[in-house]
Design an enzyme around this catalytic site. Structure first.
Site: not given
Ligand code: TRP
Ligand code: ZN
Length: 860
Positions: A128, A261-262, A264, A296-297, A300, A319
């Site tokens: 992302e 964090a992310m 995925n 949060h993650e 998602h 978000e």
């Molecule tokens: N989608 C992630 C979240 O809010 C955040 C995110 C967006 C991110 N771009 C990123 C995390 C790049 C790490 C690196 O939970």
């Molecule tokens: Zn998020």
């Protein structure tokens, strides 16, 4: 901007993709310097297509081969640029075809931490928003969703990707993700990792394996995150009726990571700072963040993954909603009042600040050059507030009905804010046309209040105004839900909370049947993200501070007194009123109140808040003076409340085994607030004793900060001796030395820390500790009248920009408040912004930020 500068993308230009994807297969032969990625993608014609060209994104890829339906493509059959590959329609006559390509990439050289990169010897990905295009050629846009099958070939012991594991033979692992997803949710991890494992049985009886993958030795630091994950999974079932949908949920902790964090699909990747915790190494605040980010993650999975965004302008769709959900969760876990206050504090510090300056943009922006620059407080935090207002307007039942409809109607889709609002309109029969302005109009509305009482009627009138923001000179009135209650002069509530719906620029409301002039408690629970312009008498605010039934407004009454006191001290040396000091002391000593709440009442506005407050009252803020004034008020509070604070310090001890629960954390917060306040009154021995005896990081760090401020030269050395092997604790060591340096020394302290052998500027956490420690945690030092702080920041972001544009651009927002300061400071900052903008080879990320910030100076 020069005309050949970065391209601007507009929401209005959206067009659907020409080709959709039925399935994706990816094969990775991992190698740090030469990873081979083979893709087999089954494309089908989109009935909504404009034309038949195939547009694939691709950056920093070496294309080795490409074929369509098994026939290799010759070079004249496609066009390739630095960022894209296009196959013209005439080569694609059928309604479906299979694209196959092989590319080579170099993860070890990827310092931007976007795409496939290496961190501490492991391979990991961050896609992302637009990182997948650095992995292979692909339509890298969120409205193209597909099921993925991934094979990883590597000698690394642990090989992970999205979805469920299919098989593992020697070096090769195969994963299949049955849920169609956009490329930004792709992830791959390969490394020498160990898991801390558990499992969760969903409401429907699905047994889900849970793993938190960490470096060997860190397993024990994952227990807290695992508990948080299970609480989040349970909560989402109970509150939103949402269950997990795969056999396994993996989390990986990574040291080099641009953000928190992310999400995925099935494979969340975390900055290790938001996973790893033990009582000895993590503070109460760290535990709190870990719980909320894990949630949060996880949340998602439904709000973001199952239902994703049509395009990046809709980022707040996932978000804002997911932040709102994690805030609800944290309130349920840790207490509503204190969590709400904390969230409003962060909203004001980050989002109101953004809205007041050159980087202001709507919750749903209309254009961008680099989307990474819009992962902002406005999209996230104001985006969450907007959903809170919707819920307040339609009621809990209406909200629940709308959310059920949203999940049912849009599951598996890439949706828009229009879709979201339509769901609310359909579920609740409301017209949200005017409400939509919260998504399209930037700036923080200011609500001015005037009131009167006559006969038995209380009349309250509101006027709403919003200042111009970049590109939006004129503002239309918004729908503002104002939760209000009335108290009588004894503090008894004579009118319980009701929500007034303000829709006009100016609007009055009446309360009848009252026997005397009431004291209004306005904007209870912070019912809308607005600036309330209302200065009730000291007596009224003292009454609210002592008696309001709404804990948010009880706190707010004290905060507004503190703000006003500070402004008075700044403007004309008005000393703090004894009655104000007394009122704070009374709350602090009130044992019927939650300790965490009392700690918040005793905390003064931050220096940056004070600066913004000064601007609001027509003063030019001087950060050095603000620092000194805040210190002086802090001391005055301590002098007025000495006995109470000493009593509290002893009473709030949490003996025995450390527990991270909110109640114990609240006691430590109050105790450490007392410790800090008492410092100028001979508190050194107390801080020293606490430092020496501390058995948890919360208490150790609080004492460390106090001792650093006394100029104690030895404590940093002792801290270092104890913790030099722990990266996350060392980030604190770097940060606190800068944050607590005297303003005139701060830049030189920061500079010498950048020369420390452990200063690894390519690691975002470490970079933020030192450079962010100055810009965010030591504003008086950053704004040193010499301008040294500005030059220091600029030197470092220009250096970082070459390696990691995303984090460099983020750090540049330290300059976003520049037009609030005096002419000398403005001149020096403008010089630095111009120096940035004029740098050869600047990234798109940083060039957009510098350009936006410089524009502010032109219109003034
Ligand atoms: N989608 C992630 C979240 O809010 C955040 C995110 C967006 C991110 N771009 C990123 C995390 C790049 C790490 C690196 O939970
Ligand atoms: Zn998020």
């Amino acid at each position: 901007m020069p005309s050949d500068g970065p391209q601007t993308i507009h929401l209005a230009d959206y067009t659907p993709p020409n080709w959709l994807i039925e399935s994706v297969e990816l094969d990775f032969a991992l190698d740090p310097k030469a990873t081979r990625v083979t893709s087999r993608i089954r494309f089908t014609r989109n009935p909504a297509a404009r034309d038949g060209d195939l547009h694939l994104d691709g950056e920093q890829l070496t294309l080795l081969s490409a074929a369509i339906d098994g026939t290799p493509l010759s070079e004249n059959e496609y066009q390739k640029t630095d960022t894209a590959l296009t196959v013209p329609a005439q080569r694609l006559r059928d309604d479906a075809f299979t694209w196959e390509a092989e590319v080579q990439i170099a993860p070890a050289e990827n310092t931007a931490l976007e795409g496939l990169y290496m961190s501490g010897g492991m391979f990991c990905t961050q896609c992302e928003a637009e990182g997948f295009r650095k992995i292979t050629y692909y339509p890298d846009r969120p409205d193209v969703m597909a099921p993925f099958t991934v094979r990883i070939d590597s000698p690394m012991p642990v090989l992970l990707s999205n979805g469920n594991p299919v098989e593992r033979h020697g070096h090769i692992a195969e994963w299949h993700d049955p849920w169609p997803k956009p490329s930004y949710l792709f992830a791959l991890v390969a490394g020498d990792l160990v898991a801390y494992s558990d499992h969760f049985v969903t409401r429907a009886g699905r047994n889900v394996a849970l793993n938190i993958w960490v470096r060997r030795g860190d397993e024990d630091k994952s227990h807290y995150a695992m508990g948080a994950l299970k609480r989040a999974m349970t909560w989402d079932e109970q509150v939103y009726g949402r269950e997990y949908d795969l056999d396994v949920f993996n989390i990986v902790a990574v040291d080099d990571f641009n953000m928190g964090a992310m999400e995925n699909k099935g494979l969340n990747v975390f900055n290790s700072k938001y996973v790893l915790a033990s009582p000895e190494t993590a503070t109460d605040r760290d535990f709190e963040f870990i719980e909320s980010i894990i949630a949060h993650e996880y949340f998602h999975n439904w709000t973001g993954n199952r239902i994703t965004c049509r395009d990046w302008f809709q980022l707040c769709l996932k978000e804002g909603l997911t932040v709102f959900r994690d805030q609800q969760f944290s309130e349920d876990m840790r207490g509503h009042a204190v969590q709400r206050i904390d969230n409003v504090l962060m909203l004001r510090a980050q989002q109101f600040r953004e809205d007041a300056g050159p980087l202001a943009h709507p919750v749903r922006p209309e254009s961008y050059q680099e989307i990474n620059n819009f992962y902002s407080a406005t999209v996230y935090k104001k985006g969450a507030e907007v959903i809170g207002m919707l819920k307040r307007l339609v009621g809990d039942a209406g909200y629940a009905k709308a959310l059920d409809l949203y999940f049912c109607r849009h599951d598996g889709e890439a949706a828009t804010i229009e879709d979201w609002l339509t769901v609310f309109e359909d579920a609740t029969d409301r017209d949200l046309g005017q409400f939509k302005r919260w998504y399209t109009q930037a700036g923080t509305p200011r609500l001015t209040v005037s009131d009167s009482f006559s006969g038995d009627t209380y009349r309250i009138e509101f006027t709403q105004t919003t200042k111009p923001t970049p590109g939006q000179p004129d503002k239309a009135p918004q729908v503002i839900p104002v939760a209000i209650g009335l108290l009588d002069e004894t503090g008894a509530e004579v009118e319980p909370t009701r929500v007034l719906e303000l829709t006009e620029e100016r609007q009055a409301f009446h309360f009848h049947g009252l026997t005397a002039r009431p004291v209004p408690s306005i904007l209870r629970g912070f019912s809308a993200p607005v600036i309330l312009d209302h200065s009730p008498s000291f007596a009224d605010r003292a009454l609210l501070l002592a008696h309001d039934t709404d804990p948010f407004n009880m706190w707010e009454a004290g905060r507004s007194l503190s703000r006003e006191t500070l402004i008075g001290m700044l403007a004309d040396d008005t000393p703090p009123a004894t009655a104000y000091l007394q009122a704070l002391s009374t709350v602090a000593g009130n044992d019927t109140l939650d300790p965490a709440f009392r700690a918040l009442v005793l905390s003064l506005p931050s220096e940056d808040d004070i600066a913004q407050g000064a601007v609001d009252t027509g003063l030019v803020p001087d950060p050095v003076q603000i620092h000194a004034t805040r210190k002086a008020l802090s001391k005055a509070i301590a002098e007025a409340a000495t006995d109470t604070l000493i009593t509290l310090y002893d009473a709030m001890e949490t003996p025995g085994t450390y527990s991270s629960d909110a109640t114990s954390a609240g006691k430590r917060a109050l105790r450490n607030t007392a410790l800090r306040l008492l410092m100028p009154l001979g508190g050194q021995p107390r801080a020293q004793a606490q430092y020496d005896g501390a058995t948890n990081m919360t208490d150790q760090l609080a004492a460390f900060a106090c001792l650093l401020e006394t100029g104690d030269d030895s404590v940093a050395g002792r801290f270092y001796q104890q913790w030099h092997d722990d990266r996350l604790v060392m980030d604190k060591w770097f940060m606190l030395q800068v944050a607590h340096a005297a303003p005139e020394r701060a830049v030189s302290v920061a500079r010498s820390l950048t020369e420390h052998p452990y200063f690894d500027w390519k690691n975002p956490n470490r970079f933020r500790s030192v450079i962010g420690g100055l810009t965010m945690a030591n504003p008086a030092g950053f704004h040193d009248p010499s301008g040294a702080g500005y030059a220091f920041l600029t030197d470092w972001i220009l250096r970082l920009d070459k390696a990691n544009p995303q984090t460099a651009a983020r750090m540049s927002s330290a300059f976003e408040t520049w037009t609030r300061y005096d002419a000398d400071r403005q001149g020096m900052i403008r010089d630095q912004l111009e120096r940035i903008a004029g740098t050869e080879g600047l990234s798109r990320d940083l060039s957009e930020m510098a350009g936006r910030m410089l524009k502010a100076g032109q219109s003034d």
